[in-house]
Design a protein around this motif. Structure first.
Motif, PDB file in Angstrom:
ATOM      1  N   MET A 124      40.449  48.545  48.966  1.00 38.22           N
ATOM      2  CA  MET A 124      41.386  47.584  49.565  1.00 38.22           C
ATOM      3  C   MET A 124      41.318  47.588  51.087  1.00 38.22           C
ATOM      4  SD  MET A 124      42.905  45.879  47.147  1.00 38.22           S
ATOM      5  CE  MET A 124      44.144  45.055  48.138  1.00 38.22           C
ATOM      6  N   THR A 125      40.929  48.705  51.675  1.00 41.31           N
ATOM      7  CA  THR A 125      40.878  48.784  53.139  1.00 41.31           C
ATOM      8  C   THR A 125      39.557  48.248  53.697  1.00 41.31           C
ATOM      9  OG1 THR A 125      39.963  51.042  53.235  1.00 41.31           O
ATOM     10  CG2 THR A 125      42.347  50.824  53.013  1.00 41.31           C
ATOM     11  N   PHE A 126      38.615  47.934  52.825  1.00 42.26           N
ATOM     12  CA  PHE A 126      37.330  47.392  53.267  1.00 42.26           C
ATOM     13  C   PHE A 126      37.234  45.879  53.060  1.00 42.26           C
ATOM     14  CE2 PHE A 126      35.893  51.848  52.727  1.00 42.26           C
ATOM     15  CZ  PHE A 126      35.317  52.034  53.977  1.00 42.26           C
ATOM     16  N   LEU A 127      38.315  45.259  52.565  1.00 41.33           N
ATOM     17  CA  LEU A 127      38.309  43.807  52.372  1.00 41.33           C
ATOM     18  C   LEU A 127      38.337  43.102  53.720  1.00 41.33           C
ATOM     19  CD1 LEU A 127      41.050  43.591  49.596  1.00 41.33           C
ATOM     20  CD2 LEU A 127      38.566  43.607  49.260  1.00 41.33           C
ATOM     21  N   ALA A 128      37.955  41.830  53.708  1.00 43.51           N
ATOM     22  CA  ALA A 128      38.127  41.018  54.906  1.00 43.51           C
ATOM     23  C   ALA A 128      39.622  40.882  55.184  1.00 43.51           C
ATOM     24  CB  ALA A 128      37.497  39.643  54.709  1.00 43.51           C
ATOM     25  N   THR A 129      40.011  41.091  56.429  1.00 41.13           N
ATOM     26  CA  THR A 129      41.418  40.997  56.800  1.00 41.13           C
ATOM     27  C   THR A 129      41.982  39.638  56.399  1.00 41.13           C
ATOM     28  OG1 THR A 129      41.050  42.497  58.665  1.00 41.13           O
ATOM     29  CG2 THR A 129      43.050  41.132  58.723  1.00 41.13           C
ATOM     30  N   GLY A 130      43.135  39.668  55.754  1.00 41.91           N
ATOM     31  CA  GLY A 130      43.790  38.433  55.342  1.00 41.91           C
ATOM     32  C   GLY A 130      43.475  38.007  53.921  1.00 41.91           C
ATOM     33  N   THR A 131      42.555  38.725  53.247  1.00 36.21           N
ATOM     34  CA  THR A 131      42.208  38.349  51.864  1.00 36.21           C
ATOM     35  C   THR A 131      42.906  39.233  50.834  1.00 36.21           C
ATOM     36  OG1 THR A 131      40.262  39.812  51.761  1.00 36.21           O
ATOM     37  CG2 THR A 131      39.918  37.572  52.605  1.00 36.21           C
ATOM     38  N   GLU A 132      43.722  40.171  51.285  1.00 39.14           N
ATOM     39  CA  GLU A 132      44.304  41.151  50.365  1.00 39.14           C
ATOM     40  C   GLU A 132      45.146  40.499  49.267  1.00 39.14           C
ATOM     41  OE1 GLU A 132      43.675  43.100  54.391  1.00 39.14           O
ATOM     42  OE2 GLU A 132      44.661  41.269  53.690  1.00 39.14           O
ATOM     43  N   VAL A 133      46.002  39.549  49.647  1.00 39.21           N
ATOM     44  CA  VAL A 133      46.849  38.889  48.641  1.00 39.21           C
ATOM     45  C   VAL A 133      45.985  38.139  47.629  1.00 39.21           C
ATOM     46  CG1 VAL A 133      48.562  37.079  48.248  1.00 39.21           C
ATOM     47  CG2 VAL A 133      48.888  38.714  50.114  1.00 39.21           C
ATOM     48  N   GLU A 134      44.955  37.474  48.111  1.00 40.73           N
ATOM     49  CA  GLU A 134      44.082  36.718  47.210  1.00 40.73           C
ATOM     50  C   GLU A 134      43.358  37.646  46.245  1.00 40.73           C
ATOM     51  OE1 GLU A 134      42.318  33.463  45.372  1.00 40.73           O
ATOM     52  OE2 GLU A 134      44.074  33.643  46.664  1.00 40.73           O
ATOM     53  N   VAL A 135      42.906  38.787  46.732  1.00 44.86           N
ATOM     54  CA  VAL A 135      42.254  39.754  45.850  1.00 44.86           C
ATOM     55  C   VAL A 135      43.222  40.220  44.770  1.00 44.86           C
ATOM     56  CG1 VAL A 135      41.296  42.096  45.739  1.00 44.86           C
ATOM     57  CG2 VAL A 135      40.538  40.509  47.526  1.00 44.86           C
ATOM     58  N   LEU A 136      44.429  40.566  45.165  1.00 47.55           N
ATOM     59  CA  LEU A 136      45.422  41.028  44.194  1.00 47.55           C
ATOM     60  C   LEU A 136      45.803  39.913  43.223  1.00 47.55           C
ATOM     61  CD1 LEU A 136      47.561  43.106  46.698  1.00 47.55           C
ATOM     62  CD2 LEU A 136      46.265  44.043  44.780  1.00 47.55           C
ATOM     63  N   ARG A 137      45.865  38.696  43.704  1.00 51.29           N
ATOM     64  CA  ARG A 137      46.169  37.565  42.826  1.00 51.29           C
ATOM     65  C   ARG A 137      45.068  37.384  41.789  1.00 51.29           C
ATOM     66  NH1 ARG A 137      45.104  32.424  41.943  1.00 51.29           N
ATOM     67  NH2 ARG A 137      43.522  32.273  43.565  1.00 51.29           N
ATOM     68  N   ARG A 138      43.840  37.540  42.212  1.00 49.76           N
ATOM     69  CA  ARG A 138      42.722  37.403  41.265  1.00 49.76           C
ATOM     70  C   ARG A 138      42.683  38.571  40.286  1.00 49.76           C
ATOM     71  NH1 ARG A 138      38.589  33.349  42.703  1.00 49.76           N
ATOM     72  NH2 ARG A 138      39.436  32.166  44.452  1.00 49.76           N
ATOM     73  N   PHE A 139      43.094  39.754  40.726  1.00 48.75           N
ATOM     74  CA  PHE A 139      43.259  40.852  39.771  1.00 48.75           C
ATOM     75  C   PHE A 139      44.229  40.423  38.674  1.00 48.75           C
ATOM     76  CE2 PHE A 139      42.357  44.721  42.776  1.00 48.75           C
ATOM     77  CZ  PHE A 139      41.043  44.308  42.887  1.00 48.75           C
ATOM     78  N   ARG A 140      45.372  39.884  39.077  1.00 47.91           N
ATOM     79  CA  ARG A 140      46.391  39.476  38.102  1.00 47.91           C
ATOM     80  C   ARG A 140      45.832  38.448  37.126  1.00 47.91           C
ATOM     81  NH1 ARG A 140      50.215  35.820  36.809  1.00 47.91           N
ATOM     82  NH2 ARG A 140      52.265  36.622  36.155  1.00 47.91           N
ATOM     83  N   GLU A 141      45.073  37.486  37.640  1.00 51.37           N
ATOM     84  CA  GLU A 141      44.501  36.440  36.791  1.00 51.37           C
ATOM     85  C   GLU A 141      43.540  36.999  35.754  1.00 51.37           C
ATOM     86  OE1 GLU A 141      42.650  33.567  39.287  1.00 51.37           O
ATOM     87  OE2 GLU A 141      44.532  32.536  39.770  1.00 51.37           O
ATOM     88  N   HIS A 142      42.888  38.102  36.074  1.00 48.39           N
ATOM     89  CA  HIS A 142      41.883  38.677  35.181  1.00 48.39           C
ATOM     90  C   HIS A 142      42.460  39.711  34.215  1.00 48.39           C
ATOM     91  CE1 HIS A 142      39.089  36.699  37.947  1.00 48.39           C
ATOM     92  NE2 HIS A 142      38.146  36.886  37.044  1.00 48.39           N
ATOM     93  N   LEU A 143      43.746  40.010  34.314  1.00 49.92           N
ATOM     94  CA  LEU A 143      44.368  40.972  33.409  1.00 49.92           C
ATOM     95  C   LEU A 143      44.779  40.302  32.106  1.00 49.92           C
ATOM     96  CD1 LEU A 143      46.718  43.012  35.773  1.00 49.92           C
ATOM     97  CD2 LEU A 143      44.695  43.883  34.564  1.00 49.92           C
ATOM     98  N   ASN A 144      44.563  41.004  31.014  1.00 54.16           N
ATOM     99  CA  ASN A 144      45.134  40.583  29.743  1.00 54.16           C
ATOM    100  C   ASN A 144      46.644  40.771  29.776  1.00 54.16           C
ATOM    101  OD1 ASN A 144      42.613  40.017  28.569  1.00 54.16           O
ATOM    102  ND2 ASN A 144      42.356  42.139  27.901  1.00 54.16           N
ATOM    103  N   ASP A 145      47.354  40.127  28.863  1.00 53.61           N
ATOM    104  CA  ASP A 145      48.791  40.372  28.737  1.00 53.61           C
ATOM    105  C   ASP A 145      49.009  41.854  28.473  1.00 53.61           C
ATOM    106  OD1 ASP A 145      49.288  37.693  29.109  1.00 53.61           O
ATOM    107  OD2 ASP A 145      49.517  37.258  26.967  1.00 53.61           O
ATOM    108  N   GLY A 146      49.909  42.453  29.216  1.00 50.50           N
ATOM    109  CA  GLY A 146      50.143  43.890  29.097  1.00 50.50           C
ATOM    110  C   GLY A 146      49.174  44.729  29.904  1.00 50.50           C
TER     111      GLY A 146
END
Length: 201
Positions: A124-146
């Motif tokens: 997370m500390t090596f991401l491009a500055t300002g993309t952290e929320v987008e990365v986390l949002r895409r994590f959420r999109e790729h998670l199964n329910d639960g």
């Protein structure tokens, strides 16, 4: 136009950095170092045969352990050199080159979601500055329910823990629990590392 990650900026300044990183972990493995602490935590959260995304997988040490434990693993990293090392050293999992801020695995032929996403190694500390929320949002999109995302990184690397927690909430993720180490020591206000277990809010 895509902004290079901090990792890519580091590599552009020193093209040998990725090769050094790969050799570092090969040497540690050859010396018998315990490189599976993060993976053991993830494995304990899952039934056999679960689907795991190793986000920012590097040369594959976390995903390789989880694949060996019987899970279906996909690893993604922005660095081609690290992905090539993962494919060479740890055949079996699916290793893909990709930017986590543009994570869209269905277009890469990976249609199913994940039971756990692990993001270790200070990624997370090596991401491009300002993309952290987008990365986390895409994590959420790729998670199964639960499903859950487990993110770990150290203090003093330009991404404050409080900012991370706010970003996770903005991305629609809820903090289930936090630790200060991958071996489950409690998180405290003065902890210099965080391991956060996040779920879909």
């Amino acid at each position: 136009m895509r902004t290079p990650s901090k990792w890519e900026q580091k590599v552009s300044q020193n093209p040998e950095h990725s090769h050094w990183y790969v050799q570092r972990f090969r040497t540690m493995a050859a010396d018998g170092a315990d490189l599976a602490g993060e993976a053991r935590l993830i494995d304990a959260m899952l039934p056999r045969g679960a689907r795991v995304l190793d986000a920012g997988c590097g040369p594959g040490r976390v995903g390789a352990f989880l694949a060996g434990a019987g899970h279906e693993v996909v690893g993604v990293d922005v660095d081609q050199v690290l992905i090539e090392a993962a494919r060479t050293d740890h055949p079996g999992p699916t290793w893909l080159v990709g930017d986590l801020a543009e994570l869209d695995l269905p277009t890469a032929g990976v249609a199913e979601g994940f039971d756990v996403i692990v993001c270790a190694g200070n990624v997370m500390t090596f991401l491009a500055t300002g993309t952290e929320v987008e990365v986390l949002r895409r994590f959420r999109e790729h998670l199964n329910d639960g499903g859950r995302a487990v993110v770990g990184f150290g203090a003093g690397r330009g991404y404050e823990f409080e900012t991370f927690l706010a970003d996770a909430a903005t991305a629609g993720l809820t903090v289930d629990t936090m630790f200060s180490t991958w071996d489950l020591r409690p998180f405290a206000p003065d902890s210099d590392f965080v391991v956060a277990v996040l779920s879909k809010g």
